[in-house]
Design an enzyme around this catalytic site. Structure first.
Site, PDB file in Angstrom:
ATOM      1  N   CYS A  90       0.758  -1.250   0.135  1.00  0.00           N
ATOM      2  CA  CYS A  90      -0.069  -0.016  -0.057  1.00  0.00           C
ATOM      3  C   CYS A  90       0.779   1.205   0.054  1.00  0.00           C
ATOM      4  O   CYS A  90       1.970   1.095   0.820  1.00  0.00           O
ATOM      5  CB  CYS A  90      -0.780   0.159   1.259  1.00  0.00           C
ATOM      6  SG  CYS A  90      -2.062   1.433   1.408  1.00  0.00           S
TER       7      CYS A  90
ATOM      8  N   CYS B  20      -0.341   5.685   7.421  1.00  0.00           N
ATOM      9  CA  CYS B  20      -1.726   5.260   7.743  1.00  0.00           C
ATOM     10  C   CYS B  20      -1.569   4.521   9.298  1.00  0.00           C
ATOM     11  O   CYS B  20      -0.634   3.720   9.412  1.00  0.00           O
ATOM     12  CB  CYS B  20      -2.460   4.435   6.889  1.00  0.00           C
ATOM     13  SG  CYS B  20      -4.081   3.645   7.006  1.00  0.00           S
TER      14      CYS B  20
ATOM     15  N   CYS C 243      -2.553  -1.693   9.282  1.00  0.00           N
ATOM     16  CA  CYS C 243      -1.804  -2.722   8.669  1.00  0.00           C
ATOM     17  C   CYS C 243      -0.538  -2.520   8.937  1.00  0.00           C
ATOM     18  O   CYS C 243       0.564  -1.943   8.141  1.00  0.00           O
ATOM     19  CB  CYS C 243      -1.789  -2.509   7.166  1.00  0.00           C
ATOM     20  SG  CYS C 243      -3.353  -2.774   6.297  1.00  0.00           S
TER      21      CYS C 243
ATOM     22  N   CYS D 141      -6.657   1.908  -0.647  1.00  0.00           N
ATOM     23  CA  CYS D 141      -6.761   0.706   0.371  1.00  0.00           C
ATOM     24  C   CYS D 141      -6.960  -0.681  -0.134  1.00  0.00           C
ATOM     25  O   CYS D 141      -8.039  -0.827  -0.806  1.00  0.00           O
ATOM     26  CB  CYS D 141      -7.529   1.084   1.359  1.00  0.00           C
ATOM     27  SG  CYS D 141      -7.814   0.153   2.982  1.00  0.00           S
TER      28      CYS D 141
ATOM     29  N   GLN E 248     -18.163 -10.790  12.244  1.00  0.00           N
ATOM     30  CA  GLN E 248     -16.911 -10.851  11.776  1.00  0.00           C
ATOM     31  C   GLN E 248     -16.384 -10.101  10.791  1.00  0.00           C
ATOM     32  O   GLN E 248     -17.113 -10.329   9.895  1.00  0.00           O
ATOM     33  CB  GLN E 248     -16.148 -12.157  12.056  1.00  0.00           C
ATOM     34  CG  GLN E 248     -16.343 -12.626  13.351  1.00  0.00           C
ATOM     35  CD  GLN E 248     -15.153 -12.314  14.324  1.00  0.00           C
ATOM     36  OE1 GLN E 248     -14.430 -11.444  14.033  1.00  0.00           O
ATOM     37  NE2 GLN E 248     -15.218 -12.834  15.554  1.00  0.00           N
TER      38      GLN E 248
ATOM     39  N   GLU F 105     -27.145 -11.052  24.621  1.00  0.00           N
ATOM     40  CA  GLU F 105     -26.482 -10.133  24.111  1.00  0.00           C
ATOM     41  C   GLU F 105     -26.914  -8.866  24.645  1.00  0.00           C
ATOM     42  O   GLU F 105     -28.148  -8.569  24.962  1.00  0.00           O
ATOM     43  CB  GLU F 105     -26.835 -10.152  22.657  1.00  0.00           C
ATOM     44  CG  GLU F 105     -26.578  -9.074  21.764  1.00  0.00           C
ATOM     45  CD  GLU F 105     -25.061  -8.793  21.748  1.00  0.00           C
ATOM     46  OE1 GLU F 105     -24.494  -7.355  22.191  1.00  0.00           O
ATOM     47  OE2 GLU F 105     -24.070  -9.451  21.625  1.00  0.00           O
TER      48      GLU F 105
ATOM     49  N   CYS G 127     -10.397 -12.194  21.416  1.00  0.00           N
ATOM     50  CA  CYS G 127      -9.909 -11.321  20.398  1.00  0.00           C
ATOM     51  C   CYS G 127      -8.761 -10.519  21.036  1.00  0.00           C
ATOM     52  O   CYS G 127      -8.399  -9.750  20.508  1.00  0.00           O
ATOM     53  CB  CYS G 127     -11.097 -10.534  19.749  1.00  0.00           C
ATOM     54  SG  CYS G 127     -11.645  -9.398  20.930  1.00  0.00           S
TER      55      CYS G 127
END
Length: 455
Positions: free
Chosen positions: A78, A84, A87, A166, A291, A341, A413
């Site tokens: 990129c 940025c 990434c 991107c 996800q 939830e 996560c």
């Protein structure tokens, strides 16, 4: 008498070489016997860094200049890499990315969980795609200089850069961003200012399903002549992009950074799109939790199903269930599934998704997970939990152990909170295996499916 070693202090410029990565992605260097964590460094790389913070056992620094290549470099794909904020690992070979993600999981389970688990952590499952894998992206507005900006945050800053390229989301995502930027500039309305609550434009959210259909969601503050702007903008988008299925406008008045609307309106279309995964269909609105890497999420959920080892007669609890993406998978193999939830909208969507998929053995309840667990009178055979990055409260873990399921499948996560929560679970449960899954290539983030069985 030996001369004491000089102590590091904030502002010092140091030369150091990284020998590892810490959970979270910072490079680990050793300077005068002190661990120094350097943002953006990679193993084997010599660098010049500026010390920002010094503690008793470690220091934090930011890279000023690279002095050598890392051990396993890669060519960034990129043109915005380095500027940025996303990434961060584009310059690291992908196989090494997978190696370090496994290490993050194993190290956290050992160091924070106190578990002897080196042989229990499997190799990281790679992302199905290296680029164009995201089904959702959030872009920010900002007034900087003479023109309105719309794009991504600069690295280590709140400033917004007009990202023109991107590779995280398939085209025409960035062309849509460019069109929105141009029309919002032409409107003359300013970006929202969180310091005083003035201004209009806040965020642009794009969702894309595997069929290539886009949901375009604009978030604005209250005020401004939005009704005179949004319709022409929608018409311009629809005239140029056949892939746009629906356009929504959201209003948020709170002075925070969240890209979530307090109220939303469909400007064009239904206000939602459908995504398909493993034969199931899910209705998604702009802020539905789903996800962001659909093909690789299917591999994650396959691990969850395998660990749950359902035979068809089980009662299963799915905690932090979102729109039911895991619960509906489980329901096809269990007698009954109950999902919990906190988001009322997500719980409503989960009910709609269960009905749309012909699964009448699911129920979903909105509310605080701990309160719902305290009211649970049945003993589930299996509990599946997919908590936020902060993990689970100790009271939630204690209540789970009181309910005494035979198996707990923990979808994490954050390796650090997985390790922390594993220490509590280990009083009654044994970790059988953990499988890291790479849903976020070129970043330090890693998802993990971990199986715990009752002692």
């Amino acid at each position: 008498m030996s001369t004491p070693k000089p102590q590091l202090k904030p502002g010092d410029i140091i030369d150091c070489t990284a020998d590892a990565l810490a959970t979270g992605g910072k490079a680990v260097c050793r300077v005068d016997g002190l661990a120094v964590f350097v943002q953006d460094g990679l193993p084997g790389q010599k660098m010049r860094a500026r010390v920002e913070k010094v503690g008793k056992r470690f220091a934090e620094a930011v890279m000023v200049k690279t002095l050598s290549e890392p051990d396993h470099p890669a060519e960034p794909f990129c043109p915005h890499f380095g500027d940025c904020g996303g990434c961060r690992w584009q310059h690291l070979d992908y196989q090494r990315q997978l190696y370090w993600k496994r290490r993050f999981v194993a190290d956290s389970l050992q160091r924070l969980g106190g578990l002897d688990c080196e042989d229990l952590v499997e190799q990281t499952i790679p992302s199905f795609d290296m680029q164009n894998f995201r089904n959702k992206m959030e872009f920010a507005f900002s007034d900087q200089g003479p023109a309105l900006h719309l794009g991504l945050k600069r690295r280590g800053s709140e400033l917004v850069m007009n990202a023109e390229h991107c590779k995280l989301m398939p085209e025409p995502a960035m062309d849509i961003v460019q069109t929105v930027r141009e029309h919002c500039r032409a409107s003359g309305l300013p970006a929202y200012d969180r310091t005083n609550g003035s201004g209009v434009w806040r965020h642009l959210v794009l969702r894309r399903n595997q069929r290539g259909q886009f949901l375009v969601h604009l978030i604005a503050g209250k005020g401004g002549k939005l009704d005179q702007v949004i319709e022409p903008l929608a018409e311009a988008l629809l005239a140029r992009f056949d892939d746009i299925s629906t356009i929504t406008l959201g209003i948020r008045s709170r002075r925070d950074k969240l890209a979530q609307a307090e109220e939303s309106f469909a400007v064009h279309g239904s206000g939602f799109i459908f995504e398909e995964m493993d034969g199931l269909r899910f209705r998604l609105v702009s802020d539905s939790f789903f996800q962001t890497n659909t093909p690789t999420a299917q591999q994650l959920y396959a691990q969850v199903l395998n660990m749950a080892d359902l035979q068809g007669s089980e009662y299963v609890l799915d905690l932090f269930c979102g729109v039911g993406s895991i619960a509906l998978q489980l329901a096809r193999h269990a007698e009954e599934v109950s999902g919990c939830e906190i988001s009322k909208q997500a719980a409503r969507d989960a009910k709609v998704n269960a009905k749309a998929n012909g699964l009448d053995n699911c129920k979903f309840v909105a509310g605080d997970v701990l309160k719902l667990l305290k009211n649970e009178r049945r003993h589930p055979d299996v509990i599946v939990t997919d908590p936020p990055r902060s993990g689970m409260k100790p009271q939630v873990l204690e209540r789970i152990m009181e309910l005494a399921p035979r198996r707990i499948v923990y979808v994490s996560c954050d390796p650090a909170t997985l390790g922390r929560d594993s220490r509590i679970l280990s009083s009654k449960y044994t970790l059988k295996k953990a499988v890291p899954v790479d849903l976020f290539p070129h970043t330090p983030h890693v998802e993990t499916a971990a199986l715990f069985e009752m002692n």
